[in-house]
Design a protein around this motif. Structure first.
Motif, short mmCIF file in Angstrom:
data_model
loop_
_atom_site.label_atom_id
_atom_site.label_comp_id
_atom_site.label_asym_id
_atom_site.label_seq_id
_atom_site.Cartn_x
_atom_site.Cartn_y
_atom_site.Cartn_z
N VAL A 77 -10.15 -3.80 4.57
CA VAL A 77 -10.41 -3.35 3.20
C VAL A 77 -9.29 -3.67 2.22
O VAL A 77 -9.54 -3.78 1.01
CB VAL A 77 -10.70 -1.83 3.17
CG1 VAL A 77 -11.90 -1.50 4.02
CG2 VAL A 77 -9.48 -1.01 3.61
N LEU A 78 -8.05 -3.81 2.70
CA LEU A 78 -6.92 -4.12 1.82
C LEU A 78 -5.94 -5.00 2.59
O LEU A 78 -4.80 -4.61 2.88
CB LEU A 78 -6.24 -2.82 1.36
CG LEU A 78 -5.31 -2.91 0.14
CD1 LEU A 78 -6.09 -3.35 -1.09
CD2 LEU A 78 -4.65 -1.56 -0.11
N PRO A 79 -6.38 -6.21 2.95
CA PRO A 79 -5.57 -7.05 3.84
C PRO A 79 -4.20 -7.41 3.29
O PRO A 79 -3.26 -7.63 4.06
CB PRO A 79 -6.44 -8.30 4.04
CG PRO A 79 -7.41 -8.29 2.90
CD PRO A 79 -7.66 -6.86 2.59
N GLU A 80 -4.06 -7.45 1.97
CA GLU A 80 -2.76 -7.79 1.39
C GLU A 80 -1.69 -6.77 1.78
O GLU A 80 -0.53 -7.12 1.98
CB GLU A 80 -2.87 -7.88 -0.14
CG GLU A 80 -3.73 -9.02 -0.64
CD GLU A 80 -5.22 -8.74 -0.56
OE1 GLU A 80 -6.02 -9.67 -0.79
OE2 GLU A 80 -5.60 -7.58 -0.27
N LEU A 81 -2.07 -5.50 1.88
CA LEU A 81 -1.11 -4.48 2.31
C LEU A 81 -0.78 -4.66 3.78
O LEU A 81 0.40 -4.61 4.17
CB LEU A 81 -1.69 -3.08 2.07
CG LEU A 81 -0.83 -1.91 2.57
CD1 LEU A 81 0.50 -1.88 1.82
CD2 LEU A 81 -1.57 -0.58 2.41
N ALA A 82 -1.79 -4.89 4.61
CA ALA A 82 -1.56 -5.08 6.04
C ALA A 82 -0.66 -6.28 6.30
O ALA A 82 0.20 -6.27 7.19
CB ALA A 82 -2.88 -5.24 6.77
N LEU A 88 -1.70 1.87 -7.85
CA LEU A 88 -2.18 0.58 -7.35
C LEU A 88 -1.10 -0.50 -7.52
O LEU A 88 -0.89 -1.32 -6.64
CB LEU A 88 -3.44 0.16 -8.10
CG LEU A 88 -4.78 0.65 -7.55
CD1 LEU A 88 -5.90 0.34 -8.54
CD2 LEU A 88 -5.09 0.03 -6.19
N ALA A 89 -0.44 -0.49 -8.66
CA ALA A 89 0.61 -1.49 -8.90
C ALA A 89 1.75 -1.33 -7.90
O ALA A 89 2.32 -2.31 -7.43
CB ALA A 89 1.14 -1.36 -10.33
N ALA A 90 2.10 -0.08 -7.57
CA ALA A 90 3.15 0.15 -6.59
C ALA A 90 2.75 -0.41 -5.23
O ALA A 90 3.56 -1.03 -4.52
CB ALA A 90 3.45 1.64 -6.48
N VAL A 91 1.49 -0.21 -4.84
CA VAL A 91 1.01 -0.72 -3.55
C VAL A 91 0.98 -2.23 -3.53
O VAL A 91 1.31 -2.86 -2.51
CB VAL A 91 -0.40 -0.15 -3.26
CG1 VAL A 91 -1.02 -0.82 -2.04
CG2 VAL A 91 -0.33 1.37 -3.05
N MET A 92 0.63 -2.86 -4.65
CA MET A 92 0.40 -4.30 -4.67
C MET A 92 1.59 -5.11 -5.17
O MET A 92 1.55 -6.35 -5.15
CB MET A 92 -0.82 -4.60 -5.56
CG MET A 92 -2.10 -3.90 -5.16
SD MET A 92 -2.70 -4.35 -3.52
CE MET A 92 -3.34 -6.01 -3.84
N HIS A 93 2.68 -4.49 -5.61
CA HIS A 93 3.69 -5.21 -6.37
C HIS A 93 4.35 -6.33 -5.58
O HIS A 93 4.81 -7.32 -6.16
CB HIS A 93 4.75 -4.24 -6.92
CG HIS A 93 5.78 -3.81 -5.95
ND1 HIS A 93 5.55 -2.87 -4.96
CD2 HIS A 93 7.09 -4.20 -5.78
CE1 HIS A 93 6.64 -2.69 -4.26
NE2 HIS A 93 7.59 -3.48 -4.72
N ASP A 94 4.42 -6.23 -4.26
CA ASP A 94 5.08 -7.26 -3.46
C ASP A 94 4.12 -8.04 -2.55
O ASP A 94 4.56 -8.71 -1.61
CB ASP A 94 6.17 -6.62 -2.58
CG ASP A 94 7.52 -6.55 -3.29
OD1 ASP A 94 7.65 -7.15 -4.38
OD2 ASP A 94 8.44 -5.90 -2.76
N VAL A 95 2.81 -7.98 -2.84
CA VAL A 95 1.86 -8.65 -1.92
C VAL A 95 1.99 -10.17 -1.97
O VAL A 95 1.45 -10.87 -1.10
CB VAL A 95 0.40 -8.23 -2.22
CG1 VAL A 95 0.20 -6.75 -1.96
CG2 VAL A 95 -0.02 -8.61 -3.64
N LEU A 112 -3.16 -12.53 -6.41
CA LEU A 112 -3.76 -11.89 -5.25
C LEU A 112 -4.31 -10.50 -5.61
O LEU A 112 -5.37 -10.10 -5.13
CB LEU A 112 -2.74 -11.77 -4.12
CG LEU A 112 -2.30 -13.07 -3.46
CD1 LEU A 112 -1.15 -12.81 -2.48
CD2 LEU A 112 -3.47 -13.73 -2.73
N THR A 113 -3.57 -9.80 -6.43
CA THR A 113 -4.00 -8.47 -6.86
C THR A 113 -5.31 -8.54 -7.63
O THR A 113 -6.26 -7.78 -7.38
CB THR A 113 -2.92 -7.82 -7.73
OG1 THR A 113 -1.75 -7.61 -6.93
CG2 THR A 113 -3.40 -6.49 -8.30
N SER A 114 -5.37 -9.45 -8.58
CA SER A 114 -6.58 -9.61 -9.38
C SER A 114 -7.77 -9.96 -8.48
O SER A 114 -8.86 -9.40 -8.62
CB SER A 114 -6.37 -10.69 -10.44
OG SER A 114 -7.52 -10.86 -11.22
#
Length: 487
Positions: free
Chosen positions: A249-254, A300-307, A333-335
């Motif tokens: 569901v959120l592979p960029e975080l994984a 969301l920005a905090a979660v995605m900021h370094d993806v 990637l976030t978009s």
């Protein structure tokens, strides 16, 4: 040593708290129960309201289950309420309002997914016990029959509530097979309630994560949003990553785990991200502040900021590691991810913009920014400036206290300069001294692309030099125009 309290003993205070809440239900609710009973139907308060009563939380949603079919519920609610609605009728739900009391009544039911379908098929059940058995977790499978206020707990939900654990009424595999979205709900309730997930539930989440692929993106998104807006979002995200659900569901975080470096050449980006989220949450404000929490865009920005880091990692000569332009890659990637999850355009654009801008401040570390650079920082951030302040501050997770203090002081200085320029120049509304109509009049030309080019020239002039006045702007415009004509 004193022994630990037994589940029975620890549940006693919960039961007392709930009893007080149930006896304080609005009289309109008891009247509704009597109305259904007189018509030969069962009615029970179920799920979240019952759980929250035991936890001493305010009961905001009044959700009921009934033996009545939707048409019968609708007739009874029309007699009881000032207004009623049937938008959820296809799922067995009828809503109504009487004064300030709003209720939703749903026919006993079960949901299951057909092979290849992204929407659950709803079928009606025939008993309260059957309805409770088909619910997601035991703590949500408790009920209070009305109007008698009889407590019903066939799956020991009160015990699990006392132990702060999430279990399923039936086997976790069967529960998740019936509705794969419950996999996401496990993480969401863990984040909302601070409860642990039972080992067998965690094992089923891991084994069945791929089942979420049949669930619509909108339903996954809604659960993710509830998780992120919860009091403990980190807890829920860690569970998603640990069980492999995030890979679906959120592979960029994984994938941030891929940047873990056993040689210690750079920090753990995954753990850093979770810490940034914690710190961003701590920087949210109260209702009257600049960024009232919980704030979805900031979180969301905090979660995605370094993806963007996994895709940009490079090992440099001499043993260093670089992530050049990871903020730009991360924004793309976030978009893409937020669009895939069907987030609205405004949220998607705002989160991606914050990811893109989150490194901008680091060029300010030596305090050498010109007023022009400060103006551009504010203008580029626009309405996101207060969130950008908080994201940038949260992004400092160094254990070097001296470095952390230096960065904090530098950002304090930047905010002070922004405040000073804003007061002097109305910084939030920077515009050229001349508008489009004035530009056309001065240059003696009509509408066209050149007017936009001239406007951008004057905006750059304003950014670089601050307010210069209309006379200076007119002279600069004419010089720009003459240079173009000569060229």
């Amino acid at each position: 040593m004193p022994s630990s309290p037994s589940p029975v003993n620890s549940a006693v205070p919960l039961a007392r708290t709930a009893a007080a809440a149930f006896t304080a239900l609005p009289p309109e609710v008891l009247e509704l129960g009597a109305l259904f009973e007189a018509a030969g139907h069962e009615l029970a308060l179920v799920g979240g309201p019952v759980r929250d009563a035991f936890l001493g939380r305010a009961i905001n949603d009044l959700d009921f289950a009934t033996s009545a079919l939707p048409d019968d519920s609708q007739r009874l609610l029309a007699r009881w309420g000032d207004a009623h609605w049937d938008q959820g009728k296809d799922f067995g739900t009828i809503g109504a309002r009487r004064g300030d009391v709003v209720v939703e009544v749903t026919t006993y039911r079960t949901e299951a997914y057909e092979i290849g379908s992204r929407k659950p098929v709803v079928t009606y059940g025939d008993s309260l016990l059957g309805d409770l058995t088909r619910r997601d977790f035991t703590v949500n499978a408790m009920a209070v029959r009305l109007p008698s206020l009889t407590f019903v707990d066939p799956h020991d939900g009160m015990r699990d509530l006392a132990e702060h654990v999430l279990r399923t009424p039936v086997s976790a595999e069967q529960s998740f097979d019936d509705d794969p979205l419950r996999i996401m709900r496990a993480a969401r309730f863990s984040a909302q309630l601070g409860f642990d997930v039972a080992p067998e539930v965690m094992a089923a989440m891991t084994a069945m994560a791929s089942r979420l692929e049949i669930v619509s993106a909108e339903r996954v998104r809604d659960e993710l949003v509830k998780l992120l807006l919860s009091p403990r979002p980190r807890r829920g995200l860690e569970l998603l990553v640990y069980t492999g659900v995030a890979a679906v569901v959120l592979p960029e975080l994984a994938q941030l785990q891929e940047t873990v470096d056993e040689h210690g050449r750079h920090k753990d980006v995954y753990e850093h991200t979770l810490t940034v989220l914690d710190q961003a949450v701590a920087l949210e404000t109260g209702p009257d502040g600049a960024v009232p929490g919980p704030d979805l865009v900031l979180r969301l920005a905090a979660v995605m900021h370094d993806v963007g880091k996994p895709a940009t990692r490079r090992f440099e000569a001499g043993g260093g590691v670089s992530f050049h332009h990871h903020e730009l890659v991360g924004a793309r990637l976030t978009s893409k991810r937020l669009k895939a999850l069907r987030f609205d355009k405004h949220t998607t654009a705002d989160v991606a913009r914050l990811v893109e801008l989150h490194l901008r401040f680091h060029g300010y570390g030596d305090g050498a920014w010109t007023d022009s650079a400060v103006r551009r920082y504010v203008t580029d951030a626009g309405d996101l400036l207060e969130r950008l302040h908080r994201l940038t501050r949260a992004d400092c997770t160094t254990r070097n206290r001296r470095k952390a203090m230096r960065l904090a002081a530098a950002y304090d200085d930047l905010e002070e300069r922004i405040a000073a320029l804003r007061e002097a120049e109305e910084l939030a509304a920077i515009r050229p001294e001349l508008d489009g109509g004035q530009i056309m009049e001065i240059l003696g030309i009509g509408p066209g692309p050149v007017i936009g080019q001239a406007y951008r020239f004057l905006l750059d002039l304003r950014m670089e030099h601050g307010p210069v006045g209309q006379d200076a702007a007119r002279a600069a415009l004419l010089s720009w125009w003459a240079a173009r004509q000569d060229g």
